[in-house]
Design an enzyme around this catalytic site. Sequence first.
Site, PDB file in Angstrom:
ATOM      1  CD  GLU A 189      -5.267  23.080   6.906  1.00  0.00           C
ATOM      2  OE1 GLU A 189      -5.223  24.322   6.997  1.00  0.00           O
ATOM      3  OE2 GLU A 189      -5.574  22.332   7.857  1.00  0.00           O
ATOM      4  CG  HIS A 217      -8.800  22.596   9.283  1.00  0.00           C
ATOM      5  ND1 HIS A 217      -7.743  21.871   9.792  1.00  0.00           N
ATOM      6  CD2 HIS A 217      -9.774  22.530  10.212  1.00  0.00           C
ATOM      7  CE1 HIS A 217      -8.076  21.405  10.981  1.00  0.00           C
ATOM      8  NE2 HIS A 217      -9.309  21.785  11.257  1.00  0.00           N
ATOM      9  CB  CYS A 219      -8.022  23.929  13.813  1.00  0.00           C
ATOM     10  SG  CYS A 219      -9.616  23.368  14.419  1.00  0.00           S
ATOM     11  CG  PHE A 220      -5.243  22.068  19.279  1.00  0.00           C
ATOM     12  CD1 PHE A 220      -6.241  21.978  20.220  1.00  0.00           C
ATOM     13  CD2 PHE A 220      -3.933  21.838  19.685  1.00  0.00           C
ATOM     14  CE1 PHE A 220      -5.963  21.667  21.542  1.00  0.00           C
ATOM     15  CE2 PHE A 220      -3.637  21.523  20.996  1.00  0.00           C
ATOM     16  CZ  PHE A 220      -4.649  21.432  21.932  1.00  0.00           C
ATOM     17  CB  SER A 277      -0.939  -0.003   1.199  1.00  0.00           C
ATOM     18  OG  SER A 277      -0.186  -0.008   2.367  1.00  0.00           O
TER      19      SER A 277
HETATM   20  N1  GLN Z   1      -9.368  19.863  19.308  1.00  0.00           N
HETATM   21  C1  GLN Z   1      -9.809  21.121  18.844  1.00  0.00           C
HETATM   22  C2  GLN Z   1     -11.326  21.202  18.705  1.00  0.00           C
HETATM   23  O1  GLN Z   1     -11.982  20.196  18.619  1.00  0.00           O
HETATM   24  C3  GLN Z   1      -9.154  21.482  17.531  1.00  0.00           C
HETATM   25  C4  GLN Z   1      -9.493  20.555  16.416  1.00  0.00           C
HETATM   26  C5  GLN Z   1      -8.580  20.674  15.245  1.00  0.00           C
HETATM   27  O2  GLN Z   1      -7.459  21.176  15.354  1.00  0.00           O
HETATM   28  N2  GLN Z   1      -9.025  20.187  14.111  1.00  0.00           N
HETATM   29  O3  GLN Z   1     -11.869  22.278  18.667  1.00  0.00           O
END
Ligand code: GLN
Length: 545
Positions: free
Chosen positions: A510, A508, A381-382, A13
């Site tokens: 990206e 996101h 995000c995070f 794979s």
């Molecule tokens: N854990 C964080 C949340 O749920 C960020 C999620 C992430 O980075 N995709 O909000």
Amino acid sequence: MVKFIFITGGVLSSVGKGVVTASIGKILQVRGYRVSVIKIDPYLNVDCGTMNPYQHGEIFVTEDGGEIDLDIGHYERFLDLNLTKDHNITTGQIYWTVIERERRGDYLGKCVQIVPHITDEIKHRIYMVAEEEPIDVLLTEVGGTVGDIEGLPYLEAIRQIRLEKGYENTVFVHVALVPVLDTTGEEKTKPLQHSVNELRRIGIQPDIIVARCIRNIGEETKAKIALFGTIPREAVFCSYTLQCVYQAPLILDGQGMGEYVVKRLFLNPVKPDWFEWKQIVDSFLTANYEVKIAMVGKYAALADAYVSINEAVKHAAAYCNAKSKIDWIEAEEFENEENLEKLLDYDGIIVPPGFGARGTEGKILAADYARRMDIPLLGICFGFQMAIVAFARYVCDLKDANSTENDPETNHPVIDLMIEQRGIEKLGGTMRLGAQPVKLTPGTIAYKLYGCRDVIMERHRHRWEVNTKYWDVLQKHGMVFSGRSIDGTRVEIFELPNRYFYMGTQFHPEFKSRPGKPSPPYYGFVKACLTRRLGLSKTEFVENL
Ligand code: GLN
């Protein structure tokens, strides 16, 4: 009538079927044919939303909120398409549907079996995409490796599609590894021969074989593959390791892939127009500058875990006439504050998405260091959430501020679980997902980057958000909310106007980045890294955007 191309893989794979599939799509697109792509994943998960990206690779998010296989990301980037989640078929979905139907009594009187009930459902889903979309050719990549037990029903289904749709409307492409022995330098085709035999045993004779190799295989090797594969020599191609992945369609077409596929599918031969794509590829290969970026994450090792971020950085860099070099740095390293100085070697810092508490303190300290040293930062995000935590702690002086994801007992929950997420017990498919509108604030860098548009759409995947109770204090200390949800209740983008470039996005960006069309926040970030490296002032950076 839609034509069908099926791509299978052999020997092992991760052999690069996704790139070959996307490349065949591109080869058809530049000839004016409209294409779409399906990815089949023979695992039992309904989608890959609950899988660990450090083991299985990135979870790609579609416009309609699908959490799906990263190969869909390759298809979207190569073909500039926005695919929906029904373009990723998994065994979990197929069995779920069939079992639900059985419980309803739809099969009353019958014994429900893999053939025909499971195979019928597989065919139905492939035909549905073919019928509903305005396309000429549908490519379907069967994940995994020929010979896997779990892949059998899919191979049986595509074998039947050949019978139903006819030879002239279906093509089987087999992609298999050709290893090169390091002792003698020989290209070995035996494993490929075995995987072709395995495919034949199931009833599929490939029409095209693509040898995946670290180098372009020789004429003799190609002849041998043709002989043992029982296909003409002109149906053997080689996908070899390239400096830039976007070269792959050009390389394969240069070997005659387009002509062969078009002939084999009884399509009208059309002269390809590679002009635009070649320009894009050249921008990756001929860049004059370089930017060095530190990605502060967890388990830095598996590059596949963040493939869309890597690609988005590359797209932005190529657009700025630069090559990007990304170094992964384990966030936990920065829990020892002495190590933060390492970051001074970089033009910019990305704090990527993530879940859970490990490595979090390192991310917060790295984000704070970037602010103090005025190193460009992009938090995703995070990463956006952790940069806000850092700002709350070290600028607003809210000691121990945190996200309740990391510390449910924190005195200052600046990042908190969204109200509608409370009480959710089932983890699969329940985050805030997919494209959501974001309203931009005029006068901000984000607004400028997005071409002064008032509302944009970006893809999301999160449960936590900036707690409204802390909006005032954050803003009072100089943080600007440059994007909010359309109803004004959520922070979507922040930036610090008194820094060279310091931005975070709850979404996101990206996932929507394309070669030649970089995502605005990545473009802004990379451009800032480059102009700062070249000694230009922030004003000059902003003026040049
Ligand atoms: N854990 C964080 C949340 O749920 C960020 C999620 C992430 O980075 N995709 O909000």
